[in-house]
Each structure stands twice: as C-alpha cells, then as structure tokens.
Write a protein that holds these residues in place. Structure first.
Motif, PDB file in Angstrom:
ATOM      1  N   GLU A  14      32.809  23.586 -32.139  1.00  0.00           N
ATOM      2  CA  GLU A  14      31.909  23.209 -31.047  1.00  0.00           C
ATOM      3  C   GLU A  14      32.187  24.031 -29.794  1.00  0.00           C
ATOM      4  O   GLU A  14      31.273  24.534 -29.133  1.00  0.00           O
ATOM      5  CB  GLU A  14      32.057  21.716 -30.758  1.00  0.00           C
ATOM      6  N   LEU A  15      33.468  24.189 -29.483  1.00  0.00           N
ATOM      7  CA  LEU A  15      33.846  24.924 -28.273  1.00  0.00           C
ATOM      8  C   LEU A  15      33.548  26.419 -28.405  1.00  0.00           C
ATOM      9  O   LEU A  15      33.006  27.039 -27.484  1.00  0.00           O
ATOM     10  CB  LEU A  15      35.337  24.707 -27.985  1.00  0.00           C
ATOM     11  N   VAL A  16      33.893  27.002 -29.541  1.00  0.00           N
ATOM     12  CA  VAL A  16      33.637  28.428 -29.776  1.00  0.00           C
ATOM     13  C   VAL A  16      32.143  28.713 -29.727  1.00  0.00           C
ATOM     14  O   VAL A  16      31.702  29.715 -29.145  1.00  0.00           O
ATOM     15  CB  VAL A  16      34.236  28.869 -31.126  1.00  0.00           C
ATOM     16  N   THR A  30      24.295  34.195 -33.756  1.00  0.00           N
ATOM     17  CA  THR A  30      25.617  33.671 -33.392  1.00  0.00           C
ATOM     18  C   THR A  30      25.896  32.367 -34.120  1.00  0.00           C
ATOM     19  O   THR A  30      27.000  32.158 -34.650  1.00  0.00           O
ATOM     20  CB  THR A  30      25.699  33.444 -31.870  1.00  0.00           C
ATOM     21  N   ALA A  31      24.911  31.492 -34.173  1.00  0.00           N
ATOM     22  CA  ALA A  31      25.087  30.195 -34.828  1.00  0.00           C
ATOM     23  C   ALA A  31      25.385  30.360 -36.320  1.00  0.00           C
ATOM     24  O   ALA A  31      26.355  29.792 -36.838  1.00  0.00           O
ATOM     25  CB  ALA A  31      23.849  29.326 -34.624  1.00  0.00           C
ATOM     26  N   ILE A  32      24.561  31.155 -37.022  1.00  0.00           N
ATOM     27  CA  ILE A  32      24.820  31.322 -38.456  1.00  0.00           C
ATOM     28  C   ILE A  32      26.114  32.101 -38.666  1.00  0.00           C
ATOM     29  O   ILE A  32      26.812  31.907 -39.667  1.00  0.00           O
ATOM     30  CB  ILE A  32      23.653  32.012 -39.178  1.00  0.00           C
ATOM     31  N   GLY A  33      26.464  32.969 -37.708  1.00  0.00           N
ATOM     32  CA  GLY A  33      27.713  33.717 -37.817  1.00  0.00           C
ATOM     33  C   GLY A  33      28.919  32.794 -37.789  1.00  0.00           C
ATOM     34  O   GLY A  33      29.856  32.947 -38.595  1.00  0.00           O
ATOM     35  N   VAL A  34      28.913  31.823 -36.885  1.00  0.00           N
ATOM     36  CA  VAL A  34      30.008  30.852 -36.810  1.00  0.00           C
ATOM     37  C   VAL A  34      30.100  30.065 -38.110  1.00  0.00           C
ATOM     38  O   VAL A  34      31.189  29.881 -38.682  1.00  0.00           O
ATOM     39  CB  VAL A  34      29.810  29.902 -35.613  1.00  0.00           C
ATOM     40  N   ALA A  35      28.950  29.603 -38.596  1.00  0.00           N
ATOM     41  CA  ALA A  35      28.940  28.811 -39.835  1.00  0.00           C
ATOM     42  C   ALA A  35      29.394  29.638 -41.036  1.00  0.00           C
ATOM     43  O   ALA A  35      30.233  29.195 -41.833  1.00  0.00           O
ATOM     44  CB  ALA A  35      27.537  28.253 -40.083  1.00  0.00           C
ATOM     45  N   ILE A  52      28.778  23.607 -42.164  1.00  0.00           N
ATOM     46  CA  ILE A  52      29.997  24.153 -42.766  1.00  0.00           C
ATOM     47  C   ILE A  52      30.541  23.235 -43.853  1.00  0.00           C
ATOM     48  O   ILE A  52      31.005  23.695 -44.906  1.00  0.00           O
ATOM     49  CB  ILE A  52      31.066  24.381 -41.670  1.00  0.00           C
ATOM     50  N   HIS A  53      30.454  21.937 -43.628  1.00  0.00           N
ATOM     51  CA  HIS A  53      31.003  20.978 -44.593  1.00  0.00           C
ATOM     52  C   HIS A  53      30.070  20.757 -45.784  1.00  0.00           C
ATOM     53  O   HIS A  53      30.540  20.673 -46.936  1.00  0.00           O
ATOM     54  CB  HIS A  53      31.260  19.640 -43.889  1.00  0.00           C
TER      55      HIS A  53
END
Length: 249
Positions: A66-68, A96-101, A10-11
C-alpha cells in the motif's frame, strides 16, 4: 486504496480466485475484515499486524504494498506532470499498479499471470492513444508500438536461445515495458531495456556474495524489468545523455 486492492490481486490471481467474492477476510479464520480495519496502512498499524478475531499474524507486506504504491503513484504523477505529459498519467499509473502486483506475484510464485499481462496490452494501448490524441501528436504512439515489438522480439530470441534464463511470461511483459518506455522517448526505452538486465545482474551478485545461491540460482526477472522501466521514466534522459557524452569524448 489502489495498493489495498493490489494486495487482493497479489493473493487471489495466482490461485485463480475471484477478486470480488468473497469480500476481504482473514485467511486463517475466514472472518470478514471490518471496514475500519481495512484502511490502508493505518488498519494494519491499529491491529498491530494481527487478525482482530483470531490473532493470526498479518504479513507486513500488506502495508508495504500500500505504501509503495502510494509513493510510486505520487512520484510518477510528479514526473510526468513535469514533462508536460499530464494526459499520459493514467497510462503510467496503470502500468505502475500492474507492475507492483506482477513483481510481488513473480517473487511469490515465479510467474507472471496472463490474467494481468494480456489485458494490459489493450488497456495501455487505449490509454496511450487517448494521450496521443490529447497532445495532437501520434508519433509517440507509433514509437510505443515499435518499441513494444522490438523488446518483445529481443526477449523472444533470448528465450529461444537460452530457455533456462527466463520464461515466456517475461517475453509477454517485455512488450508492455517496451511500449511504455518508447512512448516517452528512445532514450527512456534504451535505458529501461538495459536497466532490467543490470538490476538483475546486481541482484544475482548480491545473492552469491551473501552465499544464498550460486550462478545457477534462478531469480524471477519480472521485478527487475518493472523496476528498470520505472527507473528509466525518471532518469532515462539524463543517463542516455551522459552515456552519449562519454562515447563522444
């Protein structure tokens, strides 16, 4: 651990930086983060949300991501295992992982980086193909292709008709959302496609009600597309059944 890596994604991805070098460090003073301070969630709590070296604040978003991620991984795994789709779990954890990012990046910089979206097509295609082969059933993979093309086409038409409404990043993401939802069923696909627009409309009304904007205020649409797809994975079938029952009355 995946959520911790997503914080790096994300960063750095929007800035065009390497995900490998340099290692994790404080953005303010550049001091490398010690391994025991880099433990997901707990590290942030131990440091009380501040750099151990310079005392600069560390955003609460880091432990939240991290928690989500952990909660969503557990929930998605539980859901697919309950549907006897254990072979598809890797594909949906990747989504899910790429969705969060992507959701976090879209909220930050109002774009969905091709560096994440485009490679996800072959990755998800490969993971879903492995799942289909394991299940000895290739029809869901065909549905995923058709669903991905259908939602991609719908978003492309919407962008061409009203370019101010969304961007081509949303169009590219639509193909992924359509594929992962259609692989499960057409009910999940329909609910996932509609839920993104519904959640976006609700958020827009909330912004207007809170007087933080008006009908012309632009909101990033990527987070709603991803949230709608994840929601459909859990409630797509019962929602579609309820709606069809309502129409039949």
């Amino acid at each position: 651990m995946v959520g911790s890596f997503l914080n790096v994604v994300i960063h750095r991805v929007p800035r065009g930086e390497s995900l490998i070098h340099p290692g994790s460090h404080c953005p303010a003073c550049g001091t490398p983060i010690k391994p025991w301070h880099n433990v997901p969630v707990l590290g942030w709590l131990v440091l009380r949300g501040r750099c151990a070296n310079c005392g600069s604040p560390i955003s609460v978003r880091y432990p939240l991501v991290e928690l989500v991620t952990a909660v969503l991984f557990a929930a998605v795994t539980w859901r697919l295992a309950g549907l006897s789709l254990g072979s598809a779990i890797p594909a949906y954890l990747y989504f899910t992982a790429i969705g969060v990012a992507l959701a976090a990046i879209d909220l930050d910089v109002r774009r969905l980086p091709n560096a994440i979206v485009l490679p996800s097509y072959p990755v998800l295609a490969g993971l879903l193909a492995i799942s289909a082969a394991w299940q000895h059933d290739w029809w869901p993979l065909l549905w995923a292709v058709v669903g991905g093309l259908a939602l991609f086409g719908l978003y492309l038409v919407l962008v061409l008709i009203y370019p101010a409404g969304m961007g081509f990043g949303d169009v590219r993401l639509a193909g992924i959302v359509g594929g992962v939802t259609a692989y499960l069923s057409w009910s999940v696909f329909a609910v996932g496609a509609f839920a993104g627009f519904l959640l976006g409309a609700v958020a827009g009304l909330a912004v207007i009600a809170a007087r933080r904007g008006d009908r012309r205020t632009a909101l990033p649409f990527g987070p709603f597309m991803i949230a709608g797809a994840l929601l459909a994975i859990f409630v797509g079938e019962p929602v579609a059944a309820w709606y069809l029952d309502l129409l039949g009355r």
